[in-house]
Design a protein around this motif. Sequence first.
Motif, PDB file in Angstrom:
ATOM      1  N   THR A  97      -8.166   3.213   2.624  1.00  0.00           N
ATOM      2  CA  THR A  97      -8.340   2.168   1.525  1.00  0.00           C
ATOM      3  C   THR A  97      -7.131   0.975   2.253  1.00  0.00           C
ATOM      4  OG1 THR A  97      -7.917   2.867  -0.550  1.00  0.00           O
ATOM      5  CG2 THR A  97      -9.859   3.354   0.416  1.00  0.00           C
ATOM      6  N   THR A  98      -7.317  -0.618   1.288  1.00  0.00           N
ATOM      7  CA  THR A  98      -6.789  -0.976   1.146  1.00  0.00           C
ATOM      8  C   THR A  98      -5.757  -0.800  -0.069  1.00  0.00           C
ATOM      9  OG1 THR A  98      -7.602  -3.313   2.034  1.00  0.00           O
ATOM     10  CG2 THR A  98      -6.546  -3.739   0.441  1.00  0.00           C
ATOM     11  N   VAL A  99      -6.585  -0.486  -1.399  1.00  0.00           N
ATOM     12  CA  VAL A  99      -5.829  -0.108  -1.983  1.00  0.00           C
ATOM     13  C   VAL A  99      -4.542   1.189  -1.747  1.00  0.00           C
ATOM     14  CG1 VAL A  99      -6.327   1.065  -5.192  1.00  0.00           C
ATOM     15  CG2 VAL A  99      -7.317  -0.536  -4.045  1.00  0.00           C
ATOM     16  N   ALA A 100      -4.835   2.093  -1.786  1.00  0.00           N
ATOM     17  CA  ALA A 100      -4.121   2.656  -1.147  1.00  0.00           C
ATOM     18  C   ALA A 100      -2.665   2.418  -0.110  1.00  0.00           C
ATOM     19  CB  ALA A 100      -4.563   4.294  -0.672  1.00  0.00           C
ATOM     20  N   THR A 101      -3.127   1.638   0.511  1.00  0.00           N
ATOM     21  CA  THR A 101      -1.815   1.200   1.460  1.00  0.00           C
ATOM     22  C   THR A 101      -1.028   0.229   0.382  1.00  0.00           C
ATOM     23  OG1 THR A 101      -3.498   0.734   3.244  1.00  0.00           O
ATOM     24  CG2 THR A 101      -1.739  -0.495   3.554  1.00  0.00           C
ATOM     25  N   ARG A 102      -1.633  -0.365  -0.746  1.00  0.00           N
ATOM     26  CA  ARG A 102      -0.829  -1.449  -1.258  1.00  0.00           C
ATOM     27  C   ARG A 102       0.073  -0.444  -2.089  1.00  0.00           C
ATOM     28  NH1 ARG A 102      -2.456  -5.937  -3.008  1.00  0.00           N
ATOM     29  NH2 ARG A 102      -0.447  -6.619  -3.782  1.00  0.00           N
ATOM     30  N   MET A 103      -0.403   0.825  -2.790  1.00  0.00           N
ATOM     31  CA  MET A 103       0.401   1.761  -3.557  1.00  0.00           C
ATOM     32  C   MET A 103       1.594   2.436  -2.444  1.00  0.00           C
ATOM     33  SD  MET A 103      -2.947   3.940  -5.275  1.00  0.00           S
ATOM     34  CE  MET A 103      -1.957   5.046  -5.987  1.00  0.00           C
ATOM     35  N   PHE A 104       0.805   2.850  -1.123  1.00  0.00           N
ATOM     36  CA  PHE A 104       2.075   3.365   0.203  1.00  0.00           C
ATOM     37  C   PHE A 104       2.949   2.459   0.157  1.00  0.00           C
ATOM     38  CE2 PHE A 104       3.622   3.204   3.655  1.00  0.00           C
ATOM     39  CZ  PHE A 104       4.423   4.786   3.855  1.00  0.00           C
ATOM     40  N   LEU A 105       2.690   0.617  -0.004  1.00  0.00           N
ATOM     41  CA  LEU A 105       3.576  -0.430   0.354  1.00  0.00           C
ATOM     42  C   LEU A 105       4.471   0.012  -1.289  1.00  0.00           C
ATOM     43  CD1 LEU A 105       1.715  -2.688   1.493  1.00  0.00           C
ATOM     44  CD2 LEU A 105       3.026  -1.300   3.098  1.00  0.00           C
ATOM     45  N   ARG A 106       3.973  -0.520  -2.050  1.00  0.00           N
ATOM     46  CA  ARG A 106       4.773  -0.787  -3.029  1.00  0.00           C
ATOM     47  C   ARG A 106       5.910   0.937  -3.572  1.00  0.00           C
ATOM     48  NH1 ARG A 106       0.665  -2.085  -6.443  1.00  0.00           N
ATOM     49  NH2 ARG A 106      -0.461  -0.513  -6.676  1.00  0.00           N
ATOM     50  N   LEU A 108       7.239   2.025  -1.221  1.00  0.00           N
ATOM     51  CA  LEU A 108       8.049   2.058   0.279  1.00  0.00           C
ATOM     52  C   LEU A 108       9.241   1.176  -0.556  1.00  0.00           C
ATOM     53  CD1 LEU A 108       9.096   2.721   3.113  1.00  0.00           C
ATOM     54  CD2 LEU A 108       7.379   1.092   4.064  1.00  0.00           C
ATOM     55  N   ALA A 109       8.392   0.044  -1.399  1.00  0.00           N
ATOM     56  CA  ALA A 109       9.120  -0.931  -2.293  1.00  0.00           C
ATOM     57  C   ALA A 109      10.290  -0.702  -2.682  1.00  0.00           C
ATOM     58  CB  ALA A 109       8.562  -2.652  -1.712  1.00  0.00           C
ATOM     59  N   GLU A 110      10.452   0.412  -3.090  1.00  0.00           N
ATOM     60  CA  GLU A 110      10.720   0.340  -4.686  1.00  0.00           C
ATOM     61  C   GLU A 110      12.367   1.957  -4.341  1.00  0.00           C
ATOM     62  OE1 GLU A 110       7.999   3.098  -7.351  1.00  0.00           O
ATOM     63  OE2 GLU A 110       6.610   1.392  -7.637  1.00  0.00           O
ATOM     64  N   LYS A 111      11.511   2.298  -3.047  1.00  0.00           N
ATOM     65  CA  LYS A 111      12.908   3.047  -2.262  1.00  0.00           C
ATOM     66  C   LYS A 111      13.767   2.329  -0.991  1.00  0.00           C
ATOM     67  CE  LYS A 111      10.609   7.241  -2.481  1.00  0.00           C
ATOM     68  NZ  LYS A 111       9.522   8.934  -1.784  1.00  0.00           N
ATOM     69  N   HIS A 112      12.927   1.211  -0.535  1.00  0.00           N
ATOM     70  CA  HIS A 112      13.588   1.159   0.565  1.00  0.00           C
ATOM     71  C   HIS A 112      13.868  -1.086   0.344  1.00  0.00           C
ATOM     72  CE1 HIS A 112      14.799   4.252   2.567  1.00  0.00           C
ATOM     73  NE2 HIS A 112      13.433   4.781   2.263  1.00  0.00           N
ATOM     74  N   ASP A 113      14.550  -1.819   0.926  1.00  0.00           N
ATOM     75  CA  ASP A 113      14.361  -3.019   0.405  1.00  0.00           C
ATOM     76  C   ASP A 113      13.608  -3.224   1.580  1.00  0.00           C
ATOM     77  OD1 ASP A 113      15.134  -5.923   1.155  1.00  0.00           O
ATOM     78  OD2 ASP A 113      17.101  -5.988   0.790  1.00  0.00           O
ATOM     79  N   ILE A 114      12.222  -3.459   1.482  1.00  0.00           N
ATOM     80  CA  ILE A 114      11.979  -4.015   3.095  1.00  0.00           C
ATOM     81  C   ILE A 114      10.993  -5.990   2.978  1.00  0.00           C
ATOM     82  CG2 ILE A 114      11.070  -1.636   3.155  1.00  0.00           C
ATOM     83  CD1 ILE A 114       8.454  -3.238   1.700  1.00  0.00           C
ATOM     84  N   GLU A 115      11.938  -6.371   2.310  1.00  0.00           N
ATOM     85  CA  GLU A 115      11.517  -8.072   1.475  1.00  0.00           C
ATOM     86  C   GLU A 115      11.521  -9.049   3.608  1.00  0.00           C
ATOM     87  OE1 GLU A 115      13.055 -11.617  -0.713  1.00  0.00           O
ATOM     88  OE2 GLU A 115      11.954  -9.450  -2.443  1.00  0.00           O
ATOM     89  N   ASP A 116      11.940  -8.149   3.689  1.00  0.00           N
ATOM     90  CA  ASP A 116      12.492  -9.348   5.245  1.00  0.00           C
ATOM     91  C   ASP A 116      12.238  -7.669   6.523  1.00  0.00           C
ATOM     92  OD1 ASP A 116      13.616 -11.323   4.143  1.00  0.00           O
ATOM     93  OD2 ASP A 116      15.626 -10.123   3.776  1.00  0.00           O
TER      94      ASP A 116
END
Length: 189
Positions: A97-106, A108-116
Amino acid sequence: ERTPQQAVKLGIQAHVAGLSLSNTKTVLEELGVERSRKAVHDWVHKADLQPDDGRKPDHIAVDETVIQINDKRFWLYAAVDPQNNHLLHVQLFHSTTTVATRMFLRELAEKHDIEDSLFLVDAAQHLQTAFRRAGLRFRVTKHGNRNSVERVFRELKRRTQAFSNTLSNAQPETAEEWLLAFASWHNAN
Protein backbone atom coordinates in the motif's frame (compact mmCIF):
# COMPACT_ATOMS: atom_id res chain seq x y z
CA GLU A 1 31.42 -20.76 23.45
CA ARG A 2 31.75 -24.49 22.89
CA THR A 3 31.93 -24.05 19.11
CA PRO A 4 35.12 -22.67 17.56
CA GLN A 5 34.53 -19.16 16.21
CA GLN A 6 35.75 -20.17 12.73
CA ALA A 7 33.11 -22.94 12.61
CA VAL A 8 30.40 -20.49 13.62
CA LYS A 9 31.48 -18.04 10.90
CA LEU A 10 31.59 -20.82 8.31
CA GLY A 11 28.14 -22.03 9.35
CA ILE A 12 26.66 -18.54 9.07
CA GLN A 13 28.30 -17.90 5.70
CA ALA A 14 27.28 -21.27 4.29
CA HIS A 15 23.65 -20.89 5.29
CA VAL A 16 23.27 -17.28 4.19
CA ALA A 17 25.07 -18.08 0.91
CA GLY A 18 22.53 -20.74 0.01
CA LEU A 19 22.96 -23.99 1.91
CA SER A 20 19.99 -25.32 3.82
CA LEU A 21 20.32 -25.73 7.56
CA SER A 22 20.65 -29.50 7.06
CA ASN A 23 23.39 -29.15 4.46
CA THR A 24 25.21 -26.59 6.60
CA LYS A 25 25.04 -29.01 9.52
CA THR A 26 26.53 -31.74 7.29
CA VAL A 27 29.41 -29.50 6.17
CA LEU A 28 30.21 -28.70 9.80
CA GLU A 29 30.08 -32.40 10.70
CA GLU A 30 32.62 -33.14 7.96
CA LEU A 31 34.90 -30.66 9.73
CA GLY A 32 34.35 -32.44 13.06
CA VAL A 33 31.85 -29.92 14.47
CA GLU A 34 28.58 -31.55 15.56
CA ARG A 35 25.80 -28.96 15.91
CA SER A 36 22.07 -29.01 15.31
CA ARG A 37 20.19 -27.14 12.59
CA LYS A 38 18.70 -24.99 15.34
CA ALA A 39 22.19 -24.03 16.53
CA VAL A 40 23.11 -22.86 13.01
CA HIS A 41 19.80 -20.98 12.76
CA ASP A 42 20.49 -19.27 16.09
CA TRP A 43 24.03 -18.30 15.01
CA VAL A 44 22.64 -16.52 11.94
CA HIS A 45 20.09 -14.56 13.96
CA LYS A 46 22.44 -13.72 16.81
CA ALA A 47 24.98 -12.37 14.32
CA ASP A 48 22.51 -9.53 13.60
CA LEU A 49 23.91 -9.00 10.10
CA GLN A 50 22.53 -5.98 8.26
CA PRO A 51 23.50 -3.92 5.24
CA ASP A 52 25.82 -1.02 6.05
CA ASP A 53 24.21 2.35 6.73
CA GLY A 54 25.36 5.78 5.65
CA ARG A 55 25.40 5.53 1.87
CA LYS A 56 24.48 8.40 -0.45
CA PRO A 57 23.45 6.80 -3.77
CA ASP A 58 22.68 8.88 -6.87
CA HIS A 59 20.00 6.43 -7.99
CA ILE A 60 17.96 3.89 -6.04
CA ALA A 61 15.86 1.17 -7.64
CA VAL A 62 12.82 0.37 -5.47
CA ASP A 63 10.34 -2.40 -5.98
CA GLU A 64 8.27 -4.92 -4.10
CA THR A 65 7.48 -8.55 -4.69
CA VAL A 66 5.35 -11.14 -2.99
CA ILE A 67 7.02 -13.98 -1.11
CA GLN A 68 5.54 -16.97 0.66
CA ILE A 69 6.35 -17.77 4.27
CA ASN A 70 4.64 -20.98 5.22
CA ASP A 71 1.08 -20.57 3.95
CA LYS A 72 0.97 -16.75 4.08
CA ARG A 73 1.91 -14.14 1.52
CA PHE A 74 4.02 -11.13 2.40
CA TRP A 75 5.28 -8.19 0.38
CA LEU A 76 9.02 -7.80 0.34
CA TYR A 77 10.16 -4.24 -0.37
CA ALA A 78 13.76 -3.69 -1.45
CA ALA A 79 15.93 -0.72 -2.33
CA VAL A 80 19.01 -1.38 -4.47
CA ASP A 81 21.86 0.91 -5.51
CA PRO A 82 22.04 0.10 -9.25
CA GLN A 83 25.64 1.33 -9.46
CA ASN A 84 26.90 -1.67 -7.47
CA ASN A 85 23.74 -3.82 -6.95
CA HIS A 86 24.01 -3.39 -3.17
CA LEU A 87 20.86 -3.87 -1.18
CA LEU A 88 20.29 -0.70 0.82
CA HIS A 89 17.22 -1.84 2.71
CA VAL A 90 14.74 -4.73 2.79
CA GLN A 91 11.49 -4.96 4.73
CA LEU A 92 8.44 -7.24 4.86
CA PHE A 93 4.84 -6.05 4.98
CA HIS A 94 1.49 -7.82 5.13
CA SER A 95 0.26 -5.85 2.11
CA THR A 96 1.46 -3.45 -0.52
CA THR A 97 0.00 0.00 0.00
CA THR A 98 0.99 3.64 -0.07
CA VAL A 99 1.27 3.56 3.74
CA ALA A 100 3.60 0.54 3.65
CA THR A 101 5.71 2.24 0.98
CA ARG A 102 5.95 5.41 3.09
CA MET A 103 7.05 3.36 6.11
CA PHE A 104 9.69 1.66 3.95
CA LEU A 105 10.94 5.01 2.64
CA ARG A 106 11.06 6.46 6.16
CA GLU A 107 13.28 3.59 7.35
CA LEU A 108 15.43 3.86 4.23
CA ALA A 109 15.92 7.58 4.95
CA GLU A 110 16.94 6.79 8.54
CA LYS A 111 19.73 4.55 7.22
CA HIS A 112 20.96 6.45 4.16
CA ASP A 113 21.16 9.96 2.74
CA ILE A 114 18.45 9.71 0.05
CA GLU A 115 17.30 13.32 -0.14
CA ASP A 116 19.00 13.97 -3.51
CA SER A 117 18.61 10.46 -4.92
CA LEU A 118 16.57 9.71 -8.02
CA PHE A 119 14.34 6.70 -7.41
CA LEU A 120 13.69 4.26 -10.23
CA VAL A 121 10.27 2.62 -9.88
CA ASP A 122 7.80 0.67 -11.96
CA ALA A 123 4.33 1.90 -12.87
CA ALA A 124 2.68 0.81 -9.59
CA GLN A 125 0.43 3.67 -8.54
CA HIS A 126 0.96 3.19 -4.78
CA LEU A 127 4.72 3.62 -5.26
CA GLN A 128 4.31 6.81 -7.24
CA THR A 129 1.82 8.20 -4.72
CA ALA A 130 4.14 7.43 -1.80
CA PHE A 131 7.11 9.12 -3.50
CA ARG A 132 5.05 12.21 -4.33
CA ARG A 133 3.81 12.48 -0.74
CA ALA A 134 7.34 12.03 0.59
CA GLY A 135 8.61 14.75 -1.76
CA LEU A 136 11.19 12.43 -3.31
CA ARG A 137 12.26 12.51 -6.96
CA PHE A 138 11.34 9.42 -8.94
CA ARG A 139 11.20 8.20 -12.51
CA VAL A 140 9.03 5.40 -13.84
CA THR A 141 11.25 3.04 -15.80
CA LYS A 142 11.05 -0.56 -16.89
CA HIS A 143 14.60 -1.18 -18.11
CA GLY A 144 18.14 0.05 -17.58
CA ASN A 145 19.28 0.65 -14.01
CA ARG A 146 15.99 -0.59 -12.54
CA ASN A 147 16.86 -4.08 -13.79
CA SER A 148 19.34 -4.35 -10.92
CA VAL A 149 16.51 -4.66 -8.42
CA GLU A 150 14.89 -7.34 -10.60
CA ARG A 151 18.12 -9.40 -10.61
CA VAL A 152 18.39 -9.11 -6.85
CA PHE A 153 14.71 -10.06 -6.51
CA ARG A 154 15.24 -13.19 -8.61
CA GLU A 155 17.96 -14.31 -6.22
CA LEU A 156 15.92 -13.30 -3.16
CA LYS A 157 12.90 -15.22 -4.47
CA ARG A 158 15.01 -18.27 -5.15
CA ARG A 159 16.42 -18.09 -1.64
CA THR A 160 13.14 -17.27 0.14
CA GLN A 161 11.50 -20.26 -1.51
CA ALA A 162 14.29 -22.39 -0.07
CA PHE A 163 14.01 -20.49 3.24
CA SER A 164 10.27 -21.10 3.42
CA ASN A 165 10.78 -24.81 2.81
CA THR A 166 13.68 -25.03 5.24
CA LEU A 167 12.09 -23.41 8.29
CA SER A 168 8.59 -24.58 8.89
CA ASN A 169 6.49 -22.38 11.11
CA ALA A 170 8.79 -19.42 10.49
CA GLN A 171 7.57 -16.11 11.81
CA PRO A 172 7.73 -12.98 9.63
CA GLU A 173 10.21 -11.42 12.09
CA THR A 174 12.52 -14.41 11.66
CA ALA A 175 12.22 -14.16 7.89
CA GLU A 176 13.01 -10.45 7.98
CA GLU A 177 16.10 -11.09 10.14
CA TRP A 178 17.25 -13.68 7.60
CA LEU A 179 16.60 -11.26 4.73
CA LEU A 180 18.78 -8.63 6.42
CA ALA A 181 21.53 -11.23 6.89
CA PHE A 182 21.18 -12.17 3.21
CA ALA A 183 21.44 -8.48 2.22
CA SER A 184 24.64 -8.13 4.25
CA TRP A 185 26.11 -11.26 2.63
CA HIS A 186 24.96 -10.16 -0.86
CA ASN A 187 26.64 -6.77 -0.46
CA ALA A 188 29.90 -8.35 0.71
CA ASN A 189 30.15 -10.59 -2.38
